[in-house]
Design a protein around this motif. Structure first.
Motif, PDB file in Angstrom:
ATOM      1  N   ALA A 296      45.126 174.705  49.676  1.00  0.00           N
ATOM      2  CA  ALA A 296      45.224 173.985  51.261  1.00  0.00           C
ATOM      3  C   ALA A 296      46.348 173.080  51.039  1.00  0.00           C
ATOM      4  O   ALA A 296      47.340 173.086  51.953  1.00  0.00           O
ATOM      5  CB  ALA A 296      43.932 173.160  51.318  1.00  0.00           C
ATOM      6  N   THR A 297      46.752 172.484  49.843  1.00  0.00           N
ATOM      7  CA  THR A 297      48.095 171.693  49.653  1.00  0.00           C
ATOM      8  C   THR A 297      49.142 172.571  49.737  1.00  0.00           C
ATOM      9  O   THR A 297      50.278 172.169  50.626  1.00  0.00           O
ATOM     10  CB  THR A 297      48.017 171.032  48.346  1.00  0.00           C
ATOM     11  N   ILE A 298      49.149 173.790  49.099  1.00  0.00           N
ATOM     12  CA  ILE A 298      50.432 174.586  49.418  1.00  0.00           C
ATOM     13  C   ILE A 298      50.689 175.010  50.940  1.00  0.00           C
ATOM     14  O   ILE A 298      51.882 175.227  51.231  1.00  0.00           O
ATOM     15  CB  ILE A 298      50.121 175.952  48.170  1.00  0.00           C
ATOM     16  N   ALA A 299      49.503 175.367  51.296  1.00  0.00           N
ATOM     17  CA  ALA A 299      49.922 175.793  53.016  1.00  0.00           C
ATOM     18  C   ALA A 299      50.434 174.776  53.824  1.00  0.00           C
ATOM     19  O   ALA A 299      51.164 174.873  54.593  1.00  0.00           O
ATOM     20  CB  ALA A 299      48.426 176.256  53.356  1.00  0.00           C
ATOM     21  N   GLU A 300      50.127 173.486  53.367  1.00  0.00           N
ATOM     22  CA  GLU A 300      50.414 172.309  54.185  1.00  0.00           C
ATOM     23  C   GLU A 300      51.998 171.804  53.746  1.00  0.00           C
ATOM     24  O   GLU A 300      52.834 171.714  54.718  1.00  0.00           O
ATOM     25  CB  GLU A 300      49.470 171.176  54.034  1.00  0.00           C
ATOM     26  N   LEU A 301      52.182 172.120  52.561  1.00  0.00           N
ATOM     27  CA  LEU A 301      53.631 171.318  51.998  1.00  0.00           C
ATOM     28  C   LEU A 301      54.535 172.489  51.957  1.00  0.00           C
ATOM     29  O   LEU A 301      56.136 171.879  51.853  1.00  0.00           O
ATOM     30  CB  LEU A 301      53.456 170.548  50.765  1.00  0.00           C
ATOM     31  N   GLU A 302      54.222 173.854  51.892  1.00  0.00           N
ATOM     32  CA  GLU A 302      55.399 174.695  51.597  1.00  0.00           C
ATOM     33  C   GLU A 302      55.862 175.444  52.917  1.00  0.00           C
ATOM     34  O   GLU A 302      54.845 175.824  53.588  1.00  0.00           O
ATOM     35  CB  GLU A 302      54.863 175.814  50.568  1.00  0.00           C
ATOM     36  N   PRO A 303      57.066 175.095  53.373  1.00  0.00           N
ATOM     37  CA  PRO A 303      57.479 175.672  54.970  1.00  0.00           C
ATOM     38  C   PRO A 303      57.779 177.186  54.886  1.00  0.00           C
ATOM     39  O   PRO A 303      58.830 177.624  55.559  1.00  0.00           O
ATOM     40  CB  PRO A 303      58.789 174.848  54.939  1.00  0.00           C
ATOM     41  N   PHE A 304      57.125 178.067  54.030  1.00  0.00           N
ATOM     42  CA  PHE A 304      57.358 179.373  54.357  1.00  0.00           C
ATOM     43  C   PHE A 304      56.143 180.266  53.552  1.00  0.00           C
ATOM     44  O   PHE A 304      55.263 179.656  52.908  1.00  0.00           O
ATOM     45  CB  PHE A 304      58.484 179.737  53.042  1.00  0.00           C
ATOM     46  N   ASP A 305      55.905 181.437  53.649  1.00  0.00           N
ATOM     47  CA  ASP A 305      54.798 182.198  53.232  1.00  0.00           C
ATOM     48  C   ASP A 305      55.466 182.843  51.851  1.00  0.00           C
ATOM     49  O   ASP A 305      56.451 183.324  51.957  1.00  0.00           O
ATOM     50  CB  ASP A 305      54.742 183.372  54.441  1.00  0.00           C
ATOM     51  N   ARG A 306      54.574 182.746  50.883  1.00  0.00           N
ATOM     52  CA  ARG A 306      54.940 183.431  49.580  1.00  0.00           C
ATOM     53  C   ARG A 306      54.957 184.723  49.750  1.00  0.00           C
ATOM     54  O   ARG A 306      55.657 185.344  48.605  1.00  0.00           O
ATOM     55  CB  ARG A 306      54.013 182.775  48.483  1.00  0.00           C
ATOM     56  N   GLY A 307      54.205 185.348  50.500  1.00  0.00           N
ATOM     57  CA  GLY A 307      54.127 186.931  50.318  1.00  0.00           C
ATOM     58  C   GLY A 307      53.694 187.282  48.994  1.00  0.00           C
ATOM     59  O   GLY A 307      52.820 187.094  48.675  1.00  0.00           O
ATOM     60  N   PHE A 308      54.670 188.130  48.560  1.00  0.00           N
ATOM     61  CA  PHE A 308      54.249 188.592  47.153  1.00  0.00           C
ATOM     62  C   PHE A 308      54.921 187.720  45.935  1.00  0.00           C
ATOM     63  O   PHE A 308      54.553 188.185  44.796  1.00  0.00           O
ATOM     64  CB  PHE A 308      54.647 190.310  46.822  1.00  0.00           C
ATOM     65  N   TYR A 309      55.385 186.720  46.149  1.00  0.00           N
ATOM     66  CA  TYR A 309      55.939 185.788  45.266  1.00  0.00           C
ATOM     67  C   TYR A 309      54.739 185.251  44.703  1.00  0.00           C
ATOM     68  O   TYR A 309      53.921 184.740  45.570  1.00  0.00           O
ATOM     69  CB  TYR A 309      56.818 184.591  45.707  1.00  0.00           C
ATOM     70  N   ALA A 310      54.652 185.061  43.442  1.00  0.00           N
ATOM     71  CA  ALA A 310      53.545 184.323  42.763  1.00  0.00           C
ATOM     72  C   ALA A 310      52.188 185.110  42.951  1.00  0.00           C
ATOM     73  O   ALA A 310      50.927 184.665  42.676  1.00  0.00           O
ATOM     74  CB  ALA A 310      53.359 182.891  43.022  1.00  0.00           C
ATOM     75  N   GLY A 311      52.455 186.623  42.924  1.00  0.00           N
ATOM     76  CA  GLY A 311      51.386 187.421  43.087  1.00  0.00           C
ATOM     77  C   GLY A 311      51.335 188.168  41.556  1.00  0.00           C
ATOM     78  O   GLY A 311      51.867 187.565  40.443  1.00  0.00           O
ATOM     79  N   ALA A 312      50.865 189.536  41.632  1.00  0.00           N
ATOM     80  CA  ALA A 312      50.514 190.028  40.342  1.00  0.00           C
ATOM     81  C   ALA A 312      51.069 191.560  40.566  1.00  0.00           C
ATOM     82  O   ALA A 312      50.998 192.318  41.645  1.00  0.00           O
ATOM     83  CB  ALA A 312      48.861 190.361  40.193  1.00  0.00           C
ATOM     84  N   ILE A 313      51.896 191.925  39.568  1.00  0.00           N
ATOM     85  CA  ILE A 313      52.699 193.229  39.626  1.00  0.00           C
ATOM     86  C   ILE A 313      52.335 193.936  38.476  1.00  0.00           C
ATOM     87  O   ILE A 313      52.308 193.453  37.257  1.00  0.00           O
ATOM     88  CB  ILE A 313      54.269 192.998  39.490  1.00  0.00           C
ATOM     89  N   GLY A 314      51.928 195.339  38.552  1.00  0.00           N
ATOM     90  CA  GLY A 314      51.363 196.037  37.366  1.00  0.00           C
ATOM     91  C   GLY A 314      50.906 197.359  37.605  1.00  0.00           C
ATOM     92  O   GLY A 314      51.267 197.841  38.896  1.00  0.00           O
ATOM     93  N   TRP A 315      50.147 197.968  36.723  1.00  0.00           N
ATOM     94  CA  TRP A 315      49.710 199.206  36.854  1.00  0.00           C
ATOM     95  C   TRP A 315      48.158 199.450  36.032  1.00  0.00           C
ATOM     96  O   TRP A 315      47.747 198.641  35.629  1.00  0.00           O
ATOM     97  CB  TRP A 315      50.653 200.063  36.269  1.00  0.00           C
ATOM     98  N   CYS A 316      47.443 200.217  36.604  1.00  0.00           N
ATOM     99  CA  CYS A 316      46.194 200.706  36.201  1.00  0.00           C
ATOM    100  C   CYS A 316      45.988 202.114  36.135  1.00  0.00           C
ATOM    101  O   CYS A 316      46.241 202.982  37.187  1.00  0.00           O
ATOM    102  CB  CYS A 316      45.121 200.068  36.981  1.00  0.00           C
ATOM    103  N   ASP A 317      45.474 202.807  34.933  1.00  0.00           N
ATOM    104  CA  ASP A 317      45.259 204.088  34.701  1.00  0.00           C
ATOM    105  C   ASP A 317      43.885 204.333  35.107  1.00  0.00           C
ATOM    106  O   ASP A 317      42.927 203.589  35.437  1.00  0.00           O
ATOM    107  CB  ASP A 317      45.963 204.575  33.691  1.00  0.00           C
ATOM    108  N   VAL A 318      43.350 205.911  34.935  1.00  0.00           N
ATOM    109  CA  VAL A 318      42.117 206.176  35.256  1.00  0.00           C
ATOM    110  C   VAL A 318      40.823 205.648  34.361  1.00  0.00           C
ATOM    111  O   VAL A 318      39.950 205.708  34.758  1.00  0.00           O
ATOM    112  CB  VAL A 318      42.243 207.736  35.236  1.00  0.00           C
ATOM    113  N   HIS A 319      41.371 205.269  33.188  1.00  0.00           N
ATOM    114  CA  HIS A 319      40.522 204.720  32.190  1.00  0.00           C
ATOM    115  C   HIS A 319      40.521 203.169  32.478  1.00  0.00           C
ATOM    116  O   HIS A 319      39.564 202.605  31.605  1.00  0.00           O
ATOM    117  CB  HIS A 319      41.012 205.016  30.702  1.00  0.00           C
ATOM    118  N   GLY A 320      41.188 202.701  33.177  1.00  0.00           N
ATOM    119  CA  GLY A 320      41.155 201.050  33.453  1.00  0.00           C
ATOM    120  C   GLY A 320      42.002 200.386  32.672  1.00  0.00           C
ATOM    121  O   GLY A 320      42.184 199.361  33.021  1.00  0.00           O
ATOM    122  N   ASP A 321      42.673 200.978  31.761  1.00  0.00           N
ATOM    123  CA  ASP A 321      43.882 200.409  31.060  1.00  0.00           C
ATOM    124  C   ASP A 321      44.949 199.969  31.860  1.00  0.00           C
ATOM    125  O   ASP A 321      45.265 200.653  33.065  1.00  0.00           O
ATOM    126  CB  ASP A 321      44.198 201.299  29.833  1.00  0.00           C
ATOM    127  N   GLY A 322      45.621 198.878  31.722  1.00  0.00           N
ATOM    128  CA  GLY A 322      46.798 198.577  32.385  1.00  0.00           C
ATOM    129  C   GLY A 322      47.313 197.297  32.152  1.00  0.00           C
ATOM    130  O   GLY A 322      46.908 196.763  31.186  1.00  0.00           O
TER     131      GLY A 322
END
Ligand SMILES: C=C(O[C@H]1C=CC=C(C(=O)O)[C@@H]1O)C(=O)O
Length: 378
Positions: A296-322
């Protein structure tokens, strides 16, 4: 301009996914299927089902910062692995000089937001909040992404250099030092970072900065909040967890960080790395605590949408490893516009001027790779 690049970077094309980790690199191209379920259980189940039914060895992509927004994962048509990227070619500027730089918020406004957050933290409304700011670069030419990736990989050999295709013709490019989660069989590993100080070009001053960080009660508390949230998020999935008592120091070329490497043994072999990443994300390293008050504080005080910044980036295989990393030290590219993001963990003892300086140091990861020396503090 001929751009000389090495290894997998030479084969990177717009739309590809690249993740270059310290010990291996992954390039995934094409998209047989796109997966964007918002519910973490449905997302993981759908990815696993698609992987069982298709020849694709893994799914790649990104989770946005906002848990309620749609993730963007793809099952690629082709996947290549190689060892660590070791760009040997001379640095090439990814774009000709002449960018117009626009900060949002301005440095003064960022300091004002930090001061407002500090008032709330001191009043006990929340324990920690991460406030970010952006730098918009309007460039005379489109960015040569391979040159940018080569420079990032060269400068951040102990980190994770990445490029992720996003909906709407956008690309997230960066080099993060923070690994969110790795699953290999029953073993899970997380490496939260929090508590930072800018590096110094003079080696003696640089060592003093590192010692100051190690001695800082504010930074240890900022770090403790993150480690405890990561441990609590992993606990339901693990039959054992090993957590070092004290953080250690790690560095990028721009910043010193406090770091804790947590390892665990999964209780249930069916839980995928994607499901675990969704359970952890976003940690207080990019959001804050408690979660609701921080978002809630981020939504109020940051004047932009983070989008995928501060998200998670990666991969996952058929066994669940990643492997999933935290999407920081990055920029979003869209045509000739590039938006850089940097945040800092705000605590009751935070000083607005120092938090601004910390975000400036974090911008340097991308600015240096762009061959830019502009002062981002404005
Ligand atoms: C939010 C960012 O960094 C996080 C990761 C490591 C250390 C951080 C800190 O000390 O504030 C941040 O929590 C960013 O780089 O944009």
């Amino acid at each position: 301009m001929r751009v000389v690049t090495d290894g997998l970077i030479a084969d990177y094309r717009p739309g590809s996914f690249l993740l270059a980790a310290p010990r291996h690199s992954l390039l995934a191209t094409g998209a047989q299927a796109v997966v964007d379920e918002r519910d973490p259980d449905e997302l993981s189940a759908r990815v696993t089902k698609l992987l069982v039914d298709s020849p694709a060895p893994l799914a790649v992509g990104a989770l946005p910062f906002d848990r309620s927004a749609a993730p963007h994962l793809v099952l690629p048509e082709a996947v290549r692995w190689s060892g660590p990227l070791r760009p040997t070619s001379p640095a090439t500027a990814p774009v000709a000089a002449g960018a117009a730089v626009t900060p949002l918020p301005s440095g003064e406004d960022y300091e004002r937001s930090v001061a407002r957050a500090v008032t709330r933290l001191r009043a006990g409304e929340l324990d920690k909040v991460v406030l970010a700011r952006t730098l918009r670069l309007d460039l005379p030419d489109p960015v040569e992404v391979r040159a940018l990736l080569a420079n990032l990989a060269r400068d951040n050999a102990t980190g994770y250099t990445y490029a992720v295709d996003l909906p709407g013709g956008r690309t997230l490019v960066g080099a993060t030092p923070e690994m969110l989660l790795t699953r290999t069989g029953l073993t899970v590993e997380a490496n939260p970072l929090a508590g930072s100080i800018p590096r110094h070009p003079d080696p003696v001053q640089d060592r003093l900065a590192a010692e100051e960080l190690l001695a800082s009660a504010k930074d240890h508390e900022e770090h403790r909040v993150v480690v405890s949230a990561v441990v609590e998020a992993l606990r339901p999935y693990c039959r054992s967890l090993t957590v070092p008592e004290r953080p250690s120091l790690v560095s990028t070329s721009a910043v010193w960080h406090l770091s804790t490497r947590i390892t665990g043994v999964l209780a249930d072999p069916e839980v995928t790395s994607l499901r675990l990443a969704s359970a952890l994300h976003p940690t207080p390293a990019v959001c804050g605590a408690p979660f609701g008050a921080a978002t809630a504080t981020i939504a109020e005080l940051e004047p932009f949408d983070r989008g995928f910044y501060a998200g998670a980036i990666g991969w996952c295989d058929v066994h669940g490893d990643g492997q999933w990393v935290v999407g920081i030290r990055c920029a979003e590219l869209a045509g000739q516009r590039m938006t850089l993001y940097a945040g800092a963990g705000i605590m009751p003892a935070s000083r607005p001027d120092l938090e601004l300086a910390e975000t400036s140091a974090k911008f340097a990861t991308l600015l240096r790779a762009m061959g830019m020396t502009v002062s981002p503090v404005s």
